[in-house]
Design a protein around this motif. Sequence first.
Motif, PDB file in Angstrom:
ATOM      1  N   ARG A  33      46.685 -24.830 -24.558  1.00  0.00           N
ATOM      2  CA  ARG A  33      46.025 -26.097 -24.901  1.00  0.00           C
ATOM      3  C   ARG A  33      44.674 -25.848 -25.564  1.00  0.00           C
ATOM      4  O   ARG A  33      44.228 -26.649 -26.389  1.00  0.00           O
ATOM      5  N   LEU A  34      44.037 -24.731 -25.184  1.00  0.00           N
ATOM      6  CA  LEU A  34      42.733 -24.396 -25.762  1.00  0.00           C
ATOM      7  C   LEU A  34      42.850 -23.578 -27.043  1.00  0.00           C
ATOM      8  O   LEU A  34      41.836 -23.106 -27.578  1.00  0.00           O
ATOM      9  N   GLY A  35      44.080 -23.381 -27.534  1.00  0.00           N
ATOM     10  CA  GLY A  35      44.265 -22.723 -28.819  1.00  0.00           C
ATOM     11  C   GLY A  35      44.635 -21.265 -28.763  1.00  0.00           C
ATOM     12  O   GLY A  35      44.774 -20.618 -29.813  1.00  0.00           O
ATOM     13  N   SER A  36      44.821 -20.701 -27.574  1.00  0.00           N
ATOM     14  CA  SER A  36      45.199 -19.296 -27.445  1.00  0.00           C
ATOM     15  C   SER A  36      46.719 -19.165 -27.445  1.00  0.00           C
ATOM     16  O   SER A  36      47.418 -19.946 -26.792  1.00  0.00           O
ATOM     17  N   ASN A  37      47.237 -18.194 -28.178  1.00  0.00           N
ATOM     18  CA  ASN A  37      48.674 -17.905 -28.137  1.00  0.00           C
ATOM     19  C   ASN A  37      48.938 -17.073 -26.887  1.00  0.00           C
ATOM     20  O   ASN A  37      49.040 -15.848 -26.935  1.00  0.00           O
ATOM     21  N   ALA A  38      49.026 -17.751 -25.754  1.00  0.00           N
ATOM     22  CA  ALA A  38      49.164 -17.088 -24.459  1.00  0.00           C
ATOM     23  C   ALA A  38      50.619 -17.103 -24.021  1.00  0.00           C
ATOM     24  O   ALA A  38      51.375 -18.019 -24.348  1.00  0.00           O
ATOM     25  N   VAL A  39      51.001 -16.086 -23.252  1.00  0.00           N
ATOM     26  CA  VAL A  39      52.356 -15.981 -22.729  1.00  0.00           C
ATOM     27  C   VAL A  39      52.289 -15.529 -21.278  1.00  0.00           C
ATOM     28  O   VAL A  39      51.425 -14.727 -20.910  1.00  0.00           O
ATOM     29  N   ALA A  40      53.183 -16.053 -20.444  1.00  0.00           N
ATOM     30  CA  ALA A  40      53.298 -15.642 -19.046  1.00  0.00           C
ATOM     31  C   ALA A  40      54.387 -14.594 -18.917  1.00  0.00           C
ATOM     32  O   ALA A  40      55.441 -14.702 -19.559  1.00  0.00           O
ATOM     33  N   THR A  41      54.144 -13.566 -18.110  1.00  0.00           N
ATOM     34  CA  THR A  41      55.182 -12.590 -17.758  1.00  0.00           C
ATOM     35  C   THR A  41      55.302 -12.575 -16.244  1.00  0.00           C
ATOM     36  O   THR A  41      54.330 -12.331 -15.540  1.00  0.00           O
ATOM     37  N   LEU A  42      56.508 -12.867 -15.751  1.00  0.00           N
ATOM     38  CA  LEU A  42      56.721 -13.040 -14.321  1.00  0.00           C
ATOM     39  C   LEU A  42      57.982 -12.334 -13.854  1.00  0.00           C
ATOM     40  O   LEU A  42      58.886 -12.060 -14.649  1.00  0.00           O
ATOM     41  N   ARG A  43      58.048 -12.091 -12.540  1.00  0.00           N
ATOM     42  CA  ARG A  43      59.262 -11.553 -11.938  1.00  0.00           C
ATOM     43  C   ARG A  43      60.349 -12.612 -11.871  1.00  0.00           C
ATOM     44  O   ARG A  43      60.065 -13.802 -11.787  1.00  0.00           O
ATOM     45  N   GLN A  44      61.599 -12.157 -11.869  1.00  0.00           N
ATOM     46  CA  GLN A  44      62.718 -13.052 -11.606  1.00  0.00           C
ATOM     47  C   GLN A  44      62.884 -13.195 -10.100  1.00  0.00           C
ATOM     48  O   GLN A  44      62.818 -12.208  -9.361  1.00  0.00           O
ATOM     49  N   PRO A  45      63.117 -14.408  -9.598  1.00  0.00           N
ATOM     50  CA  PRO A  45      63.304 -14.579  -8.156  1.00  0.00           C
ATOM     51  C   PRO A  45      64.596 -13.926  -7.674  1.00  0.00           C
ATOM     52  O   PRO A  45      65.614 -13.925  -8.359  1.00  0.00           O
ATOM     53  N   SER A  46      64.534 -13.375  -6.472  1.00  0.00           N
ATOM     54  CA  SER A  46      65.723 -12.905  -5.783  1.00  0.00           C
ATOM     55  C   SER A  46      66.429 -14.101  -5.146  1.00  0.00           C
ATOM     56  O   SER A  46      65.788 -15.027  -4.650  1.00  0.00           O
ATOM     57  N   MET A  47      67.761 -14.075  -5.153  1.00  0.00           N
ATOM     58  CA  MET A  47      68.489 -15.170  -4.521  1.00  0.00           C
ATOM     59  C   MET A  47      68.408 -15.106  -2.996  1.00  0.00           C
ATOM     60  O   MET A  47      68.734 -16.095  -2.319  1.00  0.00           O
ATOM     61  N   GLY A  48      67.993 -13.974  -2.448  1.00  0.00           N
ATOM     62  CA  GLY A  48      67.796 -13.905  -1.005  1.00  0.00           C
ATOM     63  C   GLY A  48      66.793 -14.943  -0.529  1.00  0.00           C
ATOM     64  O   GLY A  48      67.119 -15.826   0.278  1.00  0.00           O
ATOM     65  N   PRO A  49      65.541 -14.901  -1.032  1.00  0.00           N
ATOM     66  CA  PRO A  49      64.576 -15.941  -0.660  1.00  0.00           C
ATOM     67  C   PRO A  49      64.968 -17.336  -1.136  1.00  0.00           C
ATOM     68  O   PRO A  49      64.681 -18.326  -0.472  1.00  0.00           O
ATOM     69  N   THR A  50      65.619 -17.433  -2.313  1.00  0.00           N
ATOM     70  CA  THR A  50      66.025 -18.741  -2.819  1.00  0.00           C
ATOM     71  C   THR A  50      66.929 -19.455  -1.826  1.00  0.00           C
ATOM     72  O   THR A  50      66.793 -20.652  -1.567  1.00  0.00           O
ATOM     73  N   PHE A  51      67.886 -18.721  -1.247  1.00  0.00           N
ATOM     74  CA  PHE A  51      68.800 -19.297  -0.271  1.00  0.00           C
ATOM     75  C   PHE A  51      68.262 -19.173   1.147  1.00  0.00           C
ATOM     76  O   PHE A  51      68.856 -19.704   2.086  1.00  0.00           O
ATOM     77  N   GLY A  52      67.164 -18.444   1.325  1.00  0.00           N
ATOM     78  CA  GLY A  52      66.611 -18.228   2.648  1.00  0.00           C
ATOM     79  C   GLY A  52      65.546 -19.243   2.994  1.00  0.00           C
ATOM     80  O   GLY A  52      65.753 -20.452   2.894  1.00  0.00           O
ATOM     81  N   ILE A  53      64.351 -18.767   3.373  1.00  0.00           N
ATOM     82  CA  ILE A  53      63.323 -19.683   3.862  1.00  0.00           C
ATOM     83  C   ILE A  53      62.254 -19.980   2.826  1.00  0.00           C
ATOM     84  O   ILE A  53      61.632 -21.040   2.827  1.00  0.00           O
ATOM     85  N   LYS A  54      62.036 -19.060   1.862  1.00  0.00           N
ATOM     86  CA  LYS A  54      60.926 -19.213   0.935  1.00  0.00           C
ATOM     87  C   LYS A  54      61.247 -20.175  -0.196  1.00  0.00           C
ATOM     88  O   LYS A  54      60.392 -20.892  -0.697  1.00  0.00           O
ATOM     89  N   GLY A  55      62.502 -20.190  -0.646  1.00  0.00           N
ATOM     90  CA  GLY A  55      62.865 -21.004  -1.795  1.00  0.00           C
ATOM     91  C   GLY A  55      62.668 -20.229  -3.084  1.00  0.00           C
ATOM     92  O   GLY A  55      62.422 -19.024  -3.086  1.00  0.00           O
ATOM     93  N   GLY A  56      62.775 -20.918  -4.204  1.00  0.00           N
ATOM     94  CA  GLY A  56      62.695 -20.284  -5.520  1.00  0.00           C
ATOM     95  C   GLY A  56      61.283 -19.881  -5.893  1.00  0.00           C
ATOM     96  O   GLY A  56      60.336 -20.088  -5.144  1.00  0.00           O
ATOM     97  N   ALA A  57      61.160 -19.333  -7.089  1.00  0.00           N
ATOM     98  CA  ALA A  57      59.857 -18.836  -7.534  1.00  0.00           C
ATOM     99  C   ALA A  57      59.673 -19.098  -9.021  1.00  0.00           C
ATOM    100  O   ALA A  57      59.386 -18.206  -9.800  1.00  0.00           O
ATOM    101  N   ALA A  58      59.852 -20.369  -9.401  1.00  0.00           N
ATOM    102  CA  ALA A  58      59.700 -20.753 -10.797  1.00  0.00           C
ATOM    103  C   ALA A  58      58.355 -21.416 -11.063  1.00  0.00           C
ATOM    104  O   ALA A  58      58.103 -21.899 -12.156  1.00  0.00           O
TER     105      ALA A  58
END
Length: 566
Positions: free
Chosen positions: A87-112
């Motif tokens: 929004r401030l004019g920087s060509n910025a990009v996020a780099t993140l881990r892919q969530p494990s389905m263990g936590p997604t189906f467990g107690i923590k939930g997803g990580a998006a």
Amino acid sequence: MSRPTALPSDLEIASSAILRPMADVAADLGVAPEHVEPYGRDVAKIDLAAAAEEPRGKYVVVSAITPTPLGEGKTTVVVGLTQALRRLGSNAVATLRQPSMGPTFGIKGGAAGGGYSQVVPMERLNLHLTGDFHAITAAHNLLAAAVDNHLHFGNELGLDLRNITWRRVMDVNDRSLRNIVVGLGARADGLVRETGFDITAASEVMVLMTLATSYQDMRARLGRIVVGYTVEGKPVSAEDLGVAGAMAVILRDALKPNLLQTLEGGPALIHCGPFGNIATGTSSVVADQVALSHADLVVTEAGFGADMGAERFFNVKCRLGGLTPDAAVVVATVRALKAHSGTYDIRPGRALPEGLFEENPDEVRAGLANLRKHVEIIQSFGVTPVVAINAFPQDHDSEHAVIAELAAELGVRCAVTRHVAEGGAGGEDLAREVLAAVEEPTRFTTTYALEDSLAEKIEAVATRIYGADGVDYTPAAAKSLQTYEDAGFGELPVVIAKTHLSISSDPALLGAPTGWRLPVREVRASVGAGYVYAIAGEMRTMPGLSRHPNAERIELAADGTISGLS
């Protein structure tokens, strides 16, 4: 102060998003069309050739104070900050881990991410995505099958059945598979022996993929994986078993980063997902290389607090990947600082204590020692820290002011960010502070030299980063250290697997504890990944499900719509 109305659920917000064509997202990043491989309408793979250019972008890692079991929002900060920077004019990009389905189906939930700072499509991100986790699972288990096949046909390499370290993996929480016996049945069904399962996010192959810089590097690392030892203590590798090449073939496409987008249409590279308590806890080197070759500013994340994620990010990922960070964001929340006052008992799966929501600046002030320590950890690497106050609706301005006062005392930048409720617009104050921080000179350094002994490296992290008085080894751990030194692994960096709920190895010690020693009960070598790791305390490499896991709430409708993801 007035409180905003409740937000729609993360899934409701994500499902209502109008996604941009992936070709346009890739073009915004600056990746040429010939390097973009579509995976359906809303995800793409990026060819490794897109990382061929020299890095030109600034590099920012998002870390945090010691979290509560609920986490303090590093992923949402990465996404919200990236949206704000754009929004401030920087060509910025996020780099993140892919969530494990263990936590997604467990107690923590997803990580998006969360609220209006998410990576989308949220459903695909949390469920399979492009199949990278499955490829890693298959490659890992191919090697496990090769081990048992070798034993069945005579064990020519002389593997000691009591010292086979390679187990199997799957991307689901299942405590009943932690310890198993294989080979039961007829003679043709294999050799009977004890082994077990870990979760895929804990696989050495996962970390190996995170740190590999090319197909050639990946193939070499796969060959160096140690599956066990002979009676004489000689390591036996995947190369010795002859399957490293086949593993590399399975993983060919999985080494390519995945391109998705934020809710505001900016690029996000999602790749790999090693756990943060027992592994590196970062996304991949190749994803960051692609991003740094094209973007003005790359925002990535390191798991848990600065004592764990940031330490491994600097000492392992940046060192092995040849990367130089320009700034680090330290996420702090009112609720976590109040937790470090020692007043509350916060546990996963339970509602937060009502007292956390009452205005009490003194409780925040009582927990500031933890924030101070994490800022000092970042500064010990010669990197400029920025404190991000991740605002929750229940916070009070007076409580934010206490955090800002400490930041001013420490001479570091600080901003309140409301990106979850307001998207990129809510993170612009933080974005301005980060833009200023990355222009400051960086004198990046590491905690130890690779020439130091393994014991010296572990002690350096324990004393200089955690604040321990020293390290105590069990006889078995001390013996393993000597074995690894003798085997030629002594120049590898180290990772310390410990609780994420304290800077110490004891989750009950809050704030910035002193007067304690790090107890190392076991040491293992991840030679293919390229590090040796010490285990302090009881660390689970295969989680279990709770009594009522998230899987019970996830459903598929007749029209294909997914519900229940969190």
